[in-house]
Design a protein around this motif. Sequence first.
Motif, mmCIF file in Angstrom:
data_model
loop_
_atom_site.group_PDB
_atom_site.id
_atom_site.type_symbol
_atom_site.label_atom_id
_atom_site.label_comp_id
_atom_site.label_asym_id
_atom_site.label_seq_id
_atom_site.Cartn_x
_atom_site.Cartn_y
_atom_site.Cartn_z
ATOM 1 N N GLU A 62 0.828 -1.206 0.000
ATOM 2 C CA GLU A 62 0.000 0.000 0.000
ATOM 3 C C GLU A 62 0.864 1.259 0.000
ATOM 4 O O GLU A 62 0.529 2.252 -0.644
ATOM 5 C CB GLU A 62 -0.929 0.014 1.226
ATOM 6 N N ALA A 63 1.980 1.226 0.742
ATOM 7 C CA ALA A 63 2.869 2.392 0.794
ATOM 8 C C ALA A 63 3.444 2.688 -0.596
ATOM 9 O O ALA A 63 3.518 3.843 -1.028
ATOM 10 C CB ALA A 63 3.998 2.151 1.796
ATOM 11 N N TRP A 64 3.835 1.643 -1.321
ATOM 12 C CA TRP A 64 4.398 1.844 -2.661
ATOM 13 C C TRP A 64 3.335 2.245 -3.672
ATOM 14 O O TRP A 64 3.620 2.960 -4.633
ATOM 15 C CB TRP A 64 5.129 0.575 -3.122
ATOM 16 N N ASP A 65 2.115 1.734 -3.480
ATOM 17 C CA ASP A 65 1.052 2.025 -4.446
ATOM 18 C C ASP A 65 0.324 3.327 -4.111
ATOM 19 O O ASP A 65 -0.548 3.766 -4.865
ATOM 20 C CB ASP A 65 0.049 0.852 -4.481
ATOM 21 N N ASP A 66 0.677 3.956 -2.985
ATOM 22 C CA ASP A 66 0.043 5.194 -2.547
ATOM 23 C C ASP A 66 0.422 6.338 -3.500
ATOM 24 O O ASP A 66 1.595 6.533 -3.810
ATOM 25 C CB ASP A 66 0.540 5.503 -1.121
ATOM 26 N N ALA A 67 -0.594 7.079 -3.941
ATOM 27 C CA ALA A 67 -0.340 8.191 -4.867
ATOM 28 C C ALA A 67 0.538 9.259 -4.228
ATOM 29 O O ALA A 67 1.204 10.025 -4.929
ATOM 30 C CB ALA A 67 -1.667 8.801 -5.327
ATOM 31 N N ASP A 68 0.562 9.325 -2.902
ATOM 32 C CA ASP A 68 1.375 10.338 -2.227
ATOM 33 C C ASP A 68 2.813 9.869 -1.987
ATOM 34 O O ASP A 68 3.636 10.645 -1.486
ATOM 35 C CB ASP A 68 0.746 10.713 -0.876
ATOM 36 N N GLY A 69 3.126 8.612 -2.288
ATOM 37 C CA GLY A 69 4.485 8.095 -2.094
ATOM 38 C C GLY A 69 5.352 8.408 -3.298
ATOM 39 O O GLY A 69 4.909 9.056 -4.250
ATOM 40 N N PRO A 70 6.606 7.937 -3.308
ATOM 41 C CA PRO A 70 7.510 8.216 -4.426
ATOM 42 C C PRO A 70 7.240 7.323 -5.634
ATOM 43 O O PRO A 70 7.788 7.547 -6.708
ATOM 44 C CB PRO A 70 8.896 7.905 -3.851
ATOM 45 N N GLY A 71 6.388 6.298 -5.466
ATOM 46 C CA GLY A 71 6.157 5.354 -6.557
ATOM 47 C C GLY A 71 7.322 4.386 -6.684
ATOM 48 O O GLY A 71 8.344 4.531 -6.010
ATOM 49 N N THR A 72 7.145 3.400 -7.561
ATOM 50 C CA THR A 72 8.160 2.362 -7.695
ATOM 51 C C THR A 72 9.135 2.699 -8.816
ATOM 52 O O THR A 72 8.844 3.520 -9.679
ATOM 53 C CB THR A 72 7.488 1.011 -7.993
ATOM 54 N N LEU A 73 10.283 2.047 -8.801
ATOM 55 C CA LEU A 73 11.291 2.198 -9.851
ATOM 56 C C LEU A 73 11.156 1.049 -10.845
ATOM 57 O O LEU A 73 10.564 0.018 -10.533
ATOM 58 C CB LEU A 73 12.691 2.166 -9.232
ATOM 59 N N PRO A 74 11.715 1.209 -12.065
ATOM 60 C CA PRO A 74 11.632 0.091 -13.023
ATOM 61 C C PRO A 74 12.502 -1.089 -12.578
ATOM 62 O O PRO A 74 13.438 -0.927 -11.797
ATOM 63 C CB PRO A 74 12.157 0.699 -14.323
ATOM 64 N N MET A 75 12.158 -2.283 -13.079
ATOM 65 C CA MET A 75 12.991 -3.463 -12.891
ATOM 66 C C MET A 75 14.357 -3.217 -13.521
ATOM 67 O O MET A 75 14.405 -2.658 -14.605
ATOM 68 C CB MET A 75 12.312 -4.664 -13.534
ATOM 69 N N PRO A 76 15.519 -3.596 -12.948
ATOM 70 C CA PRO A 76 15.628 -4.317 -11.678
ATOM 71 C C PRO A 76 15.864 -3.404 -10.475
ATOM 72 O O PRO A 76 16.146 -3.891 -9.391
ATOM 73 C CB PRO A 76 16.850 -5.202 -11.914
ATOM 74 N N LEU A 77 15.741 -2.070 -10.700
ATOM 75 C CA LEU A 77 16.092 -1.141 -9.615
ATOM 76 C C LEU A 77 15.228 -1.357 -8.376
ATOM 77 O O LEU A 77 15.726 -1.380 -7.249
ATOM 78 C CB LEU A 77 15.949 0.308 -10.099
ATOM 79 N N GLN A 78 13.904 -1.519 -8.581
ATOM 80 C CA GLN A 78 13.015 -1.660 -7.434
ATOM 81 C C GLN A 78 13.405 -2.876 -6.590
ATOM 82 O O GLN A 78 13.419 -2.812 -5.367
ATOM 83 C CB GLN A 78 11.558 -1.774 -7.916
#
Lengths: 369, 369
Positions: free
Chosen positions: B289-305
């Motif tokens: 939920e923290a990663w999918d939260d619109a107020d968070g930084p969002g995820t990085l592309p594979m393989p960085l995340q």
Amino acid sequence: MQTELSKRLGVEYAVFGFTPFPAVAAAISRAGGLGVLGAVRYTAPDDLARDLDWIEAHADGRPYGLDVVMPAKKVEGATEADVEAMIPEGHRRFVTETLARYGVPELAPGEAAGWRITGWMEQVARSQLDVALDHPIRLLANALGSPPADVIARAHERGVLVAALAGSARHARKHQEAGIDIVVAQGYEAGGHTGDIASMVLTPEVVEAVDPLPVLAAGGIGSGPQVAAAFSLGAQGVWLGSVWLTTTEADLHSPALTRKLLAAGSGDTVRSRALTGKPARQLRTEWTEAWDDADGPGTLPMPLQGLLVAEAVSRIQKYEVDPLLGTPVGQIVGRMNSERSVQAVFDDLTRGFERAVDRVNRIAGRSAR
Amino acid sequence: MQTELSKRLGVEYAVFGFTPFPAVAAAISRAGGLGVLGAVRYTAPDDLARDLDWIEAHADGRPYGLDVVMPAKKVEGATEADVEAMIPEGHRRFVTETLARYGVPELAPGEAAGWRITGWMEQVARSQLDVALDHPIRLLANALGSPPADVIARAHERGVLVAALAGSARHARKHQEAGIDIVVAQGYEAGGHTGDIASMVLTPEVVEAVDPLPVLAAGGIGSGPQVAAAFSLGAQGVWLGSVWLTTTEADLHSPALTRKLLAAGSGDTVRSRALTGKPARQLRTEWTEAWDDADGPGTLPMPLQGLLVAEAVSRIQKYEVDPLLGTPVGQIVGRMNSERSVQAVFDDLTRGFERAVDRVNRIAGRSAR
């Protein structure tokens, strides 16, 4: 293709066909399934009565049904005008600006929006019910939530079976407690309002949850192998909606929309709140993208969103503004690649079903016939 | 439960079981299916060699396979350190702050993160391949994209069939052009990396797209009726991953995680980029939920995340921080309600399959046996 439920309803095939078009509903019943007319488009009870009369006259004495929409939650405010007043100005501006950006013409002065959402309002649904129960319908389905107890009682007095759509086992058990007769388990891949659990998982889960109530599988079904899969999963029937949209009997009033449906792949739909305020699967268009855009105003709750966009949707459809033109449809749109008669769809379903049963019997090491 | 493919591979049941645990893989093969070990957790080739030796010694001479991850796109920068350097500081801070908010203890100084993402790197996958092709594996599966041509050629030289996962018909056709032998059609409801087309629609679409290549259905399959449904849809086998996670042979190293899996319903998963940067279905947790939260930084592309969160995931798992604790798993988690042996899962699958075939035969008006 016979189950206890199909025998009880007196249909040749356990195939339930949901459609907004009377000609399609009658053709489904004539072909041996059970045609179910969607009532949500009807505002005036007389229009619905006329169309049910037409089906009655064209169904060759076969059973048919009606699908109404009674939202589980009532909206404060009795009239459409009261509900309209709850729509924020910024959202109205977004509609106007988006339509202007695509050059969508206005309706002529005095020309009513051809597509209203009033069918969502409980009082409209109840007047539709009065009309329906005056006709010899065999099935009454409710698309959102359980119908009220008095509605179920009135239907049962007339020998009408009551069905309700569910997207989860919990939802299905609530319907069962309310006293309905049939649960339609509507998977993620279905057109229209749908949850996020896919049919492969949802169908057996709902079958177990409401046993011994019969369950219809909905979502992802448009071919014989998919019908066989649904029966494998424990369904007593299949509920198909999307596949009829490109039949010759359907009357979409839009050659451009038909072309889009025939061209779309299974990945060209989206589950979006753009149409009604609840997640509904539909063609992905620049219209749904605008509503789902994080930089936009977002959608309003049902029934506000439906009222907000009703006229816009009419204008987009009337003028066939291609990038915005869409319709509710499931992921099986990917295999809706030609216009066929309802009878041809049935022939394909039943032949494909038999072939799938042969295949599974071979894999199970049983003789094919 | 025999198909052309199962006969070709010499297995009793056309059931392919993907698992990160050697003991589960061996038990699947012993039970008559084909156990496929997931290699992504292995960093050192010697560890993989040791575990493949163990499977070889415990599979009673039955066939087994290996699943590697070779990303279709290479990342610039040959070493893990180079890739690490591409991660923005703000994302690292978000990880630190989120872990601190939940009081997740740090690892001991010098204690290596137990779970790395290095298996995603092509050079690691290639060293895994060298090890695997020194063992008598019968199947080599690739989870992301088609394997390179030389890898397919090396596998074929050794009589190893090559499979690749696909989430769309287009993707499947690309695999076919690359020369693979088997397509695994992975539906939306599956655990791990998955597209948004559900198995009910995806399986027959992929079967038609790559005919005559055999297709395994993956996603939403954990019971006999679901196996029968997959065969109805044209699959020549089923590919199961989630269902083994709560077997007694599985070694999750976390009683808390096992409890969460046993308690979870079909609606308790989410398709999130939180784990690897590509959408992967997993338990919904406060971490996803923290990663999918619109107020968070969002995820990085594979393989960085994956590199970014590797140590955090290790810490969450080691200290069993309940609100954050998750794992890749499909929607069938809703029916994983007891710990059972792999053999018990097989018994349930085969008995449930026979009952489902009986049911469909009754509906088709054929004699049950």
